[in-house]
Design a protein around this motif. Structure first.
Motif, PDB file in Angstrom:
ATOM      1  N   PHE A 156      11.136  21.726  24.296  1.00  0.00           N
ATOM      2  CA  PHE A 156      11.147  22.324  22.961  1.00  0.00           C
ATOM      3  C   PHE A 156       9.710  22.438  22.456  1.00  0.00           C
ATOM      4  CE2 PHE A 156      12.598  21.593  18.304  1.00  0.00           C
ATOM      5  CZ  PHE A 156      12.468  22.939  18.036  1.00  0.00           C
ATOM      6  N   ASP A 157       9.277  23.661  22.222  1.00  0.00           N
ATOM      7  CA  ASP A 157       7.930  23.934  21.730  1.00  0.00           C
ATOM      8  C   ASP A 157       8.067  24.552  20.349  1.00  0.00           C
ATOM      9  OD1 ASP A 157       5.362  24.806  21.194  1.00  0.00           O
ATOM     10  OD2 ASP A 157       5.165  25.992  23.016  1.00  0.00           O
ATOM     11  N   ILE A 158       7.806  23.756  19.293  1.00  0.00           N
ATOM     12  CA  ILE A 158       8.013  24.285  17.935  1.00  0.00           C
ATOM     13  C   ILE A 158       7.058  25.422  17.625  1.00  0.00           C
ATOM     14  CG2 ILE A 158       8.967  22.110  17.109  1.00  0.00           C
ATOM     15  CD1 ILE A 158       6.371  21.854  15.408  1.00  0.00           C
ATOM     16  N   LYS A 159       5.913  25.427  18.248  1.00  0.00           N
ATOM     17  CA  LYS A 159       4.957  26.526  18.031  1.00  0.00           C
ATOM     18  C   LYS A 159       5.563  27.845  18.497  1.00  0.00           C
ATOM     19  CE  LYS A 159       0.405  27.983  19.492  1.00  0.00           C
ATOM     20  NZ  LYS A 159      -0.697  27.698  20.383  1.00  0.00           N
ATOM     21  N   ARG A 160       6.206  27.833  19.625  1.00  0.00           N
ATOM     22  CA  ARG A 160       6.832  29.053  20.150  1.00  0.00           C
ATOM     23  C   ARG A 160       8.097  29.397  19.355  1.00  0.00           C
ATOM     24  NH1 ARG A 160       7.059  28.374  25.822  1.00  0.00           N
ATOM     25  NH2 ARG A 160       8.861  27.052  25.516  1.00  0.00           N
ATOM     26  N   ASN A 206      -3.951  26.859  17.652  1.00  0.00           N
ATOM     27  CA  ASN A 206      -3.118  25.680  17.422  1.00  0.00           C
ATOM     28  C   ASN A 206      -2.901  25.382  15.944  1.00  0.00           C
ATOM     29  OD1 ASN A 206      -2.534  25.099  20.101  1.00  0.00           O
ATOM     30  ND2 ASN A 206      -4.446  23.977  20.374  1.00  0.00           N
ATOM     31  N   GLU A 207      -3.243  26.330  15.084  1.00  0.00           N
ATOM     32  CA  GLU A 207      -3.036  26.170  13.636  1.00  0.00           C
ATOM     33  C   GLU A 207      -1.934  27.122  13.190  1.00  0.00           C
ATOM     34  OE1 GLU A 207      -4.859  23.807  11.953  1.00  0.00           O
ATOM     35  OE2 GLU A 207      -5.682  23.377  13.944  1.00  0.00           O
ATOM     36  N   GLY A 208      -0.971  26.590  12.441  1.00  0.00           N
ATOM     37  CA  GLY A 208       0.148  27.426  12.021  1.00  0.00           C
ATOM     38  C   GLY A 208       0.558  27.182  10.586  1.00  0.00           C
ATOM     39  N   SER A 224      -0.870  21.624  12.611  1.00  0.00           N
ATOM     40  CA  SER A 224      -1.921  21.606  13.640  1.00  0.00           C
ATOM     41  C   SER A 224      -1.362  20.945  14.883  1.00  0.00           C
ATOM     42  CB  SER A 224      -3.131  20.787  13.173  1.00  0.00           C
ATOM     43  OG  SER A 224      -3.740  21.385  12.074  1.00  0.00           O
ATOM     44  N   LYS A 225      -1.473  21.646  16.013  1.00  0.00           N
ATOM     45  CA  LYS A 225      -1.079  21.061  17.293  1.00  0.00           C
ATOM     46  C   LYS A 225      -2.291  20.331  17.857  1.00  0.00           C
ATOM     47  CE  LYS A 225       1.133  21.989  21.692  1.00  0.00           C
ATOM     48  NZ  LYS A 225       1.751  23.001  22.566  1.00  0.00           N
ATOM     49  N   LYS A 226      -2.106  19.070  18.211  1.00  0.00           N
ATOM     50  CA  LYS A 226      -3.190  18.226  18.718  1.00  0.00           C
ATOM     51  C   LYS A 226      -3.284  18.313  20.245  1.00  0.00           C
ATOM     52  CE  LYS A 226      -4.209  17.227  14.684  1.00  0.00           C
ATOM     53  NZ  LYS A 226      -5.351  17.918  14.149  1.00  0.00           N
ATOM     54  N   MET A 227      -4.379  17.814  20.767  1.00  0.00           N
ATOM     55  CA  MET A 227      -4.624  17.874  22.216  1.00  0.00           C
ATOM     56  C   MET A 227      -3.544  17.158  23.024  1.00  0.00           C
ATOM     57  SD  MET A 227      -7.288  19.716  22.649  1.00  0.00           S
ATOM     58  CE  MET A 227      -7.878  19.350  24.283  1.00  0.00           C
ATOM     59  N   ASP A 228      -2.943  16.098  22.471  1.00  0.00           N
ATOM     60  CA  ASP A 228      -1.908  15.348  23.195  1.00  0.00           C
ATOM     61  C   ASP A 228      -0.519  15.980  23.061  1.00  0.00           C
ATOM     62  OD1 ASP A 228      -1.213  14.753  20.583  1.00  0.00           O
ATOM     63  OD2 ASP A 228      -1.399  12.570  20.811  1.00  0.00           O
ATOM     64  N   GLU A 248       0.484  17.561  13.481  1.00  0.00           N
ATOM     65  CA  GLU A 248       0.271  17.010  12.156  1.00  0.00           C
ATOM     66  C   GLU A 248       0.588  18.120  11.170  1.00  0.00           C
ATOM     67  OE1 GLU A 248      -3.688  15.420  11.806  1.00  0.00           O
ATOM     68  OE2 GLU A 248      -3.194  13.692  13.069  1.00  0.00           O
ATOM     69  N   GLY A 249       1.153  17.738  10.029  1.00  0.00           N
ATOM     70  CA  GLY A 249       1.527  18.742   9.049  1.00  0.00           C
ATOM     71  C   GLY A 249       1.310  18.266   7.625  1.00  0.00           C
ATOM     72  N   GLN A 250       1.054  19.225   6.761  1.00  0.00           N
ATOM     73  CA  GLN A 250       0.915  18.959   5.337  1.00  0.00           C
ATOM     74  C   GLN A 250       1.615  20.072   4.582  1.00  0.00           C
ATOM     75  OE1 GLN A 250      -3.346  18.776   5.287  1.00  0.00           O
ATOM     76  NE2 GLN A 250      -3.367  16.572   5.612  1.00  0.00           N
TER      77      GLN A 250
END
Length: 188
Positions: free
Chosen positions: A34-38, A72-74, A95-99, A103-105
């Motif tokens: 599951f890739d939330i970015k996609r 990696n910013e959405g 923000s999608k991190k390297m690992d 993180e979200g705000q």
């Protein structure tokens, strides 16, 4: 009951309680994780309910989500339509991190939300400033999304205050449906 029996009883109860909790590691890797970015790129419609501490449905809603990403910013722009006529908004900055974590705000999120995925599951934890009848409450959100297929995701969120569950939110996301807006929505 003597002290030894009481001690054993407490250990058994504690192990039963801890074995009932869900951890992200419970979900094994799958061929297409599951890739939330996609998934949250573009328009997504979701329908949901809010249940109070006694499991009574207290609200129903539809939400329109528009996700846009640059690298990696959405941004997830959410517009909620509640059955009582209320309309509310939330804009997530993700923000999608390297690992691979996120993180979200958002406007009503206190601090930073932390999101992690494993297999078909995604867990998002954060503190939310919740307004109820002109009173503000800080609640903890434990948000679990489960991808069913490339178009559909189920979401269960436990809302707690001081470690006690006060409500639960259940959502069903669908990217495949031809519905372009929520009832009462003005988007095309």
């Amino acid at each position: 009951m003597n002290k030894t029996k009481l001690f054993l009883f407490i250990i058994i109860i504690c192990s039963l309680i801890s074995s009932c909790s869900t951890a992200l590691d419970d979900y094994q890797e799958v061929n297409k994780p599951f890739d939330i970015k996609r998934y949250f790129d573009g328009r997504v419609i979701a329908w949901g309910i809010v249940q109070d501490y006694s499991n009574k449905v207290s609200r129903r809603f539809c939400v329109e989500i528009e996700g846009t990403w640059q690298g990696n910013e959405g941004v997830l722009a959410e517009k909620f339509y509640f059955n009582d006529g209320e309309i509310s908004y939330r804009n997530w900055q993700l923000s999608k991190k390297m690992d691979g974590s996120y993180e979200g705000q958002a406007e009503d999120v206190i601090g930073t939300a932390i999101g992690k995925h494993q297999g078909f599951a995604f867990q998002f934890q954060y503190q939310l400033s919740l307004i109820v009848e002109d009173e503000s409450y800080e609640v903890s959100m434990d948000d679990w999304m489960y991808q069913l297929d490339e178009f559909r995701v189920m979401n269960k969120t436990s809302m707690s205050k001081l470690g006690v569950k006060v409500a639960e939110v259940t959502l069903f996301f669908d990217k495949q449906t031809q519905v372009k807006k929520c009832p009462g929505g003005d988007a095309a």
